[in-house]
Design a protein around this motif. Structure first.
Motif, PDB file in Angstrom:
ATOM      1  N   HIS A  12      27.900  19.709   6.071  1.00 16.13           N
ATOM      2  CA  HIS A  12      28.863  18.691   5.670  1.00 16.13           C
ATOM      3  C   HIS A  12      28.114  17.378   5.489  1.00 16.13           C
ATOM      4  O   HIS A  12      27.284  17.019   6.330  1.00 16.13           O
ATOM      5  CB  HIS A  12      29.914  18.455   6.770  1.00 16.13           C
ATOM      6  CG  HIS A  12      30.808  19.607   7.025  1.00 16.13           C
ATOM      7  ND1 HIS A  12      31.869  19.921   6.202  1.00 16.13           N
ATOM      8  CD2 HIS A  12      30.822  20.522   8.027  1.00 16.13           C
ATOM      9  CE1 HIS A  12      32.492  20.973   6.690  1.00 16.13           C
ATOM     10  NE2 HIS A  12      31.885  21.359   7.792  1.00 16.13           N
ATOM     11  N   PHE A  54      30.803  21.663  -2.867  1.00 14.58           N
ATOM     12  CA  PHE A  54      32.208  21.305  -3.034  1.00 14.58           C
ATOM     13  C   PHE A  54      32.370  19.852  -2.624  1.00 14.58           C
ATOM     14  O   PHE A  54      31.954  19.457  -1.540  1.00 14.58           O
ATOM     15  CB  PHE A  54      33.093  22.222  -2.185  1.00 14.58           C
ATOM     16  CG  PHE A  54      32.936  23.665  -2.578  1.00 14.58           C
ATOM     17  CD1 PHE A  54      33.687  24.209  -3.607  1.00 14.58           C
ATOM     18  CD2 PHE A  54      32.009  24.466  -1.937  1.00 14.58           C
ATOM     19  CE1 PHE A  54      33.527  25.529  -3.980  1.00 14.58           C
ATOM     20  CE2 PHE A  54      31.844  25.795  -2.307  1.00 14.58           C
ATOM     21  CZ  PHE A  54      32.603  26.321  -3.332  1.00 14.58           C
ATOM     22  N   ASP A  55      32.972  19.063  -3.497  1.00 16.21           N
ATOM     23  CA  ASP A  55      33.101  17.641  -3.206  1.00 16.21           C
ATOM     24  C   ASP A  55      34.552  17.225  -3.153  1.00 16.21           C
ATOM     25  O   ASP A  55      35.437  17.928  -3.624  1.00 16.21           O
ATOM     26  CB  ASP A  55      32.336  16.797  -4.223  1.00 16.21           C
ATOM     27  CG  ASP A  55      32.782  17.042  -5.649  1.00 16.21           C
ATOM     28  OD1 ASP A  55      33.972  16.830  -5.945  1.00 16.21           O
ATOM     29  OD2 ASP A  55      31.949  17.442  -6.474  1.00 16.21           O
ATOM     30  N   ARG A  56      34.744  16.078  -2.531  1.00 17.46           N
ATOM     31  CA  ARG A  56      36.076  15.503  -2.412  1.00 17.46           C
ATOM     32  C   ARG A  56      35.931  13.991  -2.380  1.00 17.46           C
ATOM     33  O   ARG A  56      35.107  13.456  -1.639  1.00 17.46           O
ATOM     34  CB  ARG A  56      36.714  15.985  -1.118  1.00 17.46           C
ATOM     35  CG  ARG A  56      38.097  15.469  -0.893  1.00 17.46           C
ATOM     36  CD  ARG A  56      38.747  16.210   0.280  1.00 17.46           C
ATOM     37  NE  ARG A  56      39.996  15.569   0.583  1.00 17.46           N
ATOM     38  CZ  ARG A  56      40.174  14.720   1.577  1.00 17.46           C
ATOM     39  NH1 ARG A  56      39.177  14.431   2.376  1.00 17.46           N
ATOM     40  NH2 ARG A  56      41.338  14.171   1.777  1.00 17.46           N
ATOM     41  N   ILE A  57      36.720  13.298  -3.159  1.00 16.33           N
ATOM     42  CA  ILE A  57      36.703  11.839  -3.170  1.00 16.33           C
ATOM     43  C   ILE A  57      37.671  11.338  -2.107  1.00 16.33           C
ATOM     44  O   ILE A  57      38.821  11.781  -2.051  1.00 16.33           O
ATOM     45  CB  ILE A  57      37.106  11.289  -4.556  1.00 16.33           C
ATOM     46  CG1 ILE A  57      36.073  11.699  -5.597  1.00 16.33           C
ATOM     47  CG2 ILE A  57      37.270   9.776  -4.509  1.00 16.33           C
ATOM     48  CD1 ILE A  57      36.473  11.359  -7.027  1.00 16.33           C
ATOM     49  N   MET A  58      37.192  10.439  -1.257  1.00 13.67           N
ATOM     50  CA  MET A  58      38.046   9.810  -0.252  1.00 13.67           C
ATOM     51  C   MET A  58      38.444   8.444  -0.783  1.00 13.67           C
ATOM     52  O   MET A  58      37.600   7.629  -1.094  1.00 13.67           O
ATOM     53  CB  MET A  58      37.307   9.712   1.067  1.00 13.67           C
ATOM     54  CG  MET A  58      37.231  11.073   1.735  1.00 13.67           C
ATOM     55  SD  MET A  58      36.023  11.143   3.016  1.00 13.67           S
ATOM     56  CE  MET A  58      34.622  11.664   2.041  1.00 13.67           C
ATOM     57  N   ARG A  59      39.715   8.215  -0.890  1.00 14.51           N
ATOM     58  CA  ARG A  59      40.216   7.020  -1.563  1.00 14.51           C
ATOM     59  C   ARG A  59      40.619   5.882  -0.624  1.00 14.51           C
ATOM     60  O   ARG A  59      40.855   4.782  -1.076  1.00 14.51           O
ATOM     61  CB  ARG A  59      41.391   7.391  -2.454  1.00 14.51           C
ATOM     62  CG  ARG A  59      40.986   8.431  -3.490  1.00 14.51           C
ATOM     63  CD  ARG A  59      42.060   8.647  -4.521  1.00 14.51           C
ATOM     64  NE  ARG A  59      41.746   9.751  -5.391  1.00 14.51           N
ATOM     65  CZ  ARG A  59      40.873   9.724  -6.382  1.00 14.51           C
ATOM     66  NH1 ARG A  59      40.190   8.650  -6.626  1.00 14.51           N
ATOM     67  NH2 ARG A  59      40.662  10.785  -7.135  1.00 14.51           N
ATOM     68  N   GLU A  63      41.773   8.629   4.874  1.00 15.94           N
ATOM     69  CA  GLU A  63      41.109   9.869   4.445  1.00 15.94           C
ATOM     70  C   GLU A  63      39.682   9.937   4.971  1.00 15.94           C
ATOM     71  O   GLU A  63      39.227  11.000   5.411  1.00 15.94           O
ATOM     72  CB  GLU A  63      41.104   9.971   2.926  1.00 15.94           C
ATOM     73  CG  GLU A  63      42.444  10.262   2.316  1.00 15.94           C
ATOM     74  CD  GLU A  63      42.402  10.348   0.793  1.00 15.94           C
ATOM     75  OE1 GLU A  63      43.473  10.367   0.213  1.00 15.94           O
ATOM     76  OE2 GLU A  63      41.313  10.379   0.194  1.00 15.94           O
ATOM     77  N   THR A  67      38.239  12.737   7.569  1.00 19.37           N
ATOM     78  CA  THR A  67      37.099  13.571   7.184  1.00 19.37           C
ATOM     79  C   THR A  67      35.966  13.453   8.187  1.00 19.37           C
ATOM     80  O   THR A  67      35.318  14.453   8.529  1.00 19.37           O
ATOM     81  CB  THR A  67      36.623  13.202   5.761  1.00 19.37           C
ATOM     82  OG1 THR A  67      37.739  13.340   4.861  1.00 19.37           O
ATOM     83  CG2 THR A  67      35.499  14.104   5.299  1.00 19.37           C
TER      84      THR A  67
END
Length: 119
Positions: A12, A54-59, A63, A67
């Protein structure tokens, strides 16, 4: 890099690419560098990474905080240790203001989780 946790089967990371870079470039360079170092330490080459990450944008701060908790609690959830501080391959200690060998960019999270993150 803001956070990391190296698990037996996966990694991670929370990273913030520089303005002139992309997440894809950051991940490619991370995989190349780690592969070279780990292959040298093992004394033999070998495949270490799956082809895709695998990516994810934290806004917002909420969030990001959720995470961070997920990443640092992952070894506990998987039954590898009793507490996040017992897992030495994560950024948990750095987030607790404990000196570590790996530099982590600590950021004060907004109290109101709706506040957008700005770098």
């Amino acid at each position: 890099m803001m956070a990391y946790c190296l698990m037996p089967t996966h990694l991670h990371l929370i990273v913030i690419p520089e303005d002139s870079d992309t997440l894809g470039n950051v991940m490619r360079e991370t995989k190349i560098t780690a592969s070279k170092r780990l292959s040298a330490a093992r004394g033999r080459p070998g495949k270490l990474w799956q082809a895709r990450s695998f990516d994810r944008i934290m806004r917002n701060g909420k969030e990001l905080g959720e995470t961070l908790d997920y990443i640092h609690l992952n070894p506990v959830k998987d039954g590898l240790v009793a507490a996040p501080g017992d897992w030495k391959w994560s950024s948990w200690a750095a987030w607790q203001n404990v000196k570590t060998d790996i530099r982590v960019d600590i950021m004060d999270l907004p109290v109101d989780g709706r506040v957008p993150l700005r770098w």
